[in-house]
Design an enzyme around this catalytic site. Structure first.
Site, PDB file in Angstrom:
ATOM      1  N   GLU A  32       0.849  -1.199   0.000  1.00  0.00           N
ATOM      2  CA  GLU A  32       0.000   0.000   0.000  1.00  0.00           C
ATOM      3  C   GLU A  32       0.876   1.237   0.000  1.00  0.00           C
ATOM      4  OE1 GLU A  32      -2.426   2.774  -0.305  1.00  0.00           O
ATOM      5  OE2 GLU A  32      -3.374   0.793  -0.269  1.00  0.00           O
ATOM      6  N   GLY A  37      -6.420   0.856   4.572  1.00  0.00           N
ATOM      7  CA  GLY A  37      -7.832   1.226   4.606  1.00  0.00           C
ATOM      8  C   GLY A  37      -8.297   1.888   3.332  1.00  0.00           C
ATOM      9  N   GLY A 177     -23.294  17.058  -9.789  1.00  0.00           N
ATOM     10  CA  GLY A 177     -23.571  15.624  -9.707  1.00  0.00           C
ATOM     11  C   GLY A 177     -24.523  15.316  -8.571  1.00  0.00           C
ATOM     12  N   GLY A 178     -25.647  14.710  -8.895  1.00  0.00           N
ATOM     13  CA  GLY A 178     -26.657  14.401  -7.879  1.00  0.00           C
ATOM     14  C   GLY A 178     -26.724  12.929  -7.542  1.00  0.00           C
ATOM     15  N   ILE A 181     -22.462  10.351  -3.653  1.00  0.00           N
ATOM     16  CA  ILE A 181     -21.435  11.166  -3.005  1.00  0.00           C
ATOM     17  C   ILE A 181     -21.874  12.620  -2.928  1.00  0.00           C
ATOM     18  CG2 ILE A 181     -19.046  11.973  -3.189  1.00  0.00           C
ATOM     19  CD1 ILE A 181     -18.375   9.314  -4.559  1.00  0.00           C
ATOM     20  N   GLY A 267     -18.723  10.834 -10.186  1.00  0.00           N
ATOM     21  CA  GLY A 267     -18.374   9.427 -10.249  1.00  0.00           C
ATOM     22  C   GLY A 267     -16.894   9.143 -10.055  1.00  0.00           C
ATOM     23  N   ASP A 307     -12.986  -1.833  -6.746  1.00  0.00           N
ATOM     24  CA  ASP A 307     -13.345  -0.823  -7.741  1.00  0.00           C
ATOM     25  C   ASP A 307     -12.611  -0.995  -9.058  1.00  0.00           C
ATOM     26  OD1 ASP A 307     -14.879   0.173  -5.714  1.00  0.00           O
ATOM     27  OD2 ASP A 307     -13.932   2.147  -5.627  1.00  0.00           O
ATOM     28  N   HIS A 438     -41.461  -4.472  20.050  1.00  0.00           N
ATOM     29  CA  HIS A 438     -42.210  -3.211  20.043  1.00  0.00           C
ATOM     30  C   HIS A 438     -41.815  -2.372  21.255  1.00  0.00           C
ATOM     31  CE1 HIS A 438     -45.551  -0.422  19.504  1.00  0.00           C
ATOM     32  NE2 HIS A 438     -45.808  -0.570  20.813  1.00  0.00           N
TER      33      HIS A 438
END
Length: 460
Positions: A32, A37, A177-178, A181, A267, A307, A438
């Site tokens: 990494e 993470g 962007g809707g 994120i 995106g 991804d 309940h």
């Protein structure tokens, strides 16, 4: 071989894969270049959820008098909010590091390169090291997409990565962007008093989920003070003095929206950093690595997860794909399925979905039943003061649950019961005839399940 498994990328796919490999008795190398993470822990899931908690608390404080509580001076220090977010992230990263050590996993900090089968090269602070590995698992994740809008490289125009590093609040934020994120950040910043404008080219927000949910969500966002602009294109971003101006075009023509900051939320794309696909002969599909149900690529002993394979770009999907890959390496008969993948959206109110949407079932021509139950008819929701939203269940002709959507309090937690139902092929009757405590929010799921074969009990 130095290691039986070499993993390139330590995100939620890579590090979970490493842990499972160690459990199976395999020798593991994990590489990494940043912090363990990956995006999820440092620049995505976790830091945004820490901010969501602060935003939710700030909303609760603003409503305290509704509950008969009267507080003194209400003050918000966004720098302290960010500091808490960083503390949460650091705590979890440290926890992952301890897990790696406890499992005897060799973690190398550096940028890995995969150019030759059976070998990974890593550039570290001390130079380049070469490791021989029997099986390679590519888990390099994704990066935010920067769409080619004129002015998108101006200072103050940021992706989700950069905006999380900020320690101050803008007065005006335009989000391009809707999707998931963008709307999560919109809900966070709106709670803190920022004037938020969301610009979406498509006719609806959140276009991939059941269309009834964004239809219910959009007026709620507008009521909170957001400007929601759908069917709207961004033409350019320009600097005017100390401010940014976003030029948009909709049915009414061209107009400008002033902003102090602009979030590009259009995106993510697979990251091929360190992977020489051409020289390896690695098969790609529209920029993503092509894999089969065992997460194998076209190259022997080379797998890819998360991804970088495209598809559903969610942390929990990457983790499961990593488990599947390494169990296959260990000789297990396994297969990755995507039938019951939950998705949680931390707007206000929360949204969570699984399985088919109603528009998908309509398009397929298959027989189905739908049942809905509102949180306004649930005692616990009313006691919480969170009565907006619904549970929606979809079932096939045999009454088997094949899809569900929830918008309302704790939707991200409630969806788990319906994920199990979709995964295991349970009938709605199985849920309806299971006794639910309940007063609790899960009773909304039980009531909606009753509605598949009959009627919810507590709905006139």
């Amino acid at each position: 071989m130095d290691y039986q498994v070499g993993i390139l990328g330590g995100g939620p796919g890579g590090y979970v894969c490493a842990l499972r490999a160690a459990q199976l008795g395999l020798s593991v190398l994990l590489i990494e270049g940043d912090r363990l993470g990956g995006t999820c822990l440092s620049r995505g899931c976790i830091p945004t959820k820490a901010l969501v908690k602060s935003a939710d608390l700030w909303r609760e404080i603003g409503r305290a008098e509704e509950f008969g509580l009267f507080v003194g001076e209400k003050r918000m220090d966004y720098g302290a909010v960010v500091a808490r977010k960083d503390q949460v992230v650091n705590s979890l990263v440290t926890g992952v590091e301890k897990l790696m050590k406890a499992a005897n996993i060799c973690v190398v900090k550096g940028w890995g390169e995969f150019k030759k089968t059976g070998q990974i090269s890593v550039t570290t602070e001390s130079g380049v090291e070469h490791f021989e590995v029997e099986n390679v698992i590519l888990a390099t994740g994704s990066v935010p997409v920067r769409i080619p809008i004129p002015g998108s490289d101006l200072p103050g125009v940021e992706t989700s990565d950069e905006i999380l590093e900020g320690t101050d609040l803008p007065k005006r934020l335009v989000i391009i962007g809707g999707g998931v994120i963008g709307l999560e950040f919109a809900s966070i910043y709106e709670a803190f008093g920022v004037k938020v404008s969301v610009v979406e080219m498509l006719p609806s927000l959140l276009p991939t989920i059941d269309e009834e949910i964004p239809k219910r969500l959009t007026p709620l966002l507008k009521r909170s003070g957001m400007d929601i602009l759908t069917k709207t294109a961004v033409k350019q971003i320009r600097q005017e003095g100390e401010s940014l101006v976003v030029q948009i075009e909709d049915a009414k023509g061209l107009r400008d929206i002033p902003a102090d900051r602009v979030l590009l939320s259009t995106g993510r794309r697979p990251s091929m950093r360190g992977i020489d696909a051409d020289s390896l002969g690695l098969e790609l599909d529209r920029g993503a690595i092509k894999v089969n149900a065992q997460m194998q690529t076209n190259l022997p002993n080379v797998y890819a997860i998360g991804d970088v394979v495209g598809g559903i770009m969610l942390a929990h999907v990457a983790s499961e794909e990593g488990i599947i890959a390494v169990e296959h390496i260990a000789g297990h008969s396994v297969e990755m399925t995507y039938r019951a993948i939950p998705s949680a959206i931390f707007t206000h109110p929360e949204i969570a979905v699984v399985g088919f949407t109603e528009q998908e079932l309509k398009a397929s021509g298959k027989d189905y039943s739908v049942s809905k139950f509102p949180f306004s008819a649930n005692g616990k929701a009313l006691a919480l003061g969170e009565s907006i939203g619904i549970v929606k269940i979809l079932a096939n002709a045999e009454g088997v649950v094949i899809g569900a959507s929830i918008m309302g309090p704790q939707a991200s937690t409630l969806i788990a019961e319906l994920v199990i139902a979709v995964e295991k092929g349970l009938r709605a009757e199985d849920i309806a005839r299971t006794v639910h405590a309940h007063p609790t929010l899960p009773e909304t799921i039980m009531e909606a399940a009753h509605g598949i074969d009959g009627k919810p009990l507590h709905l006139a």
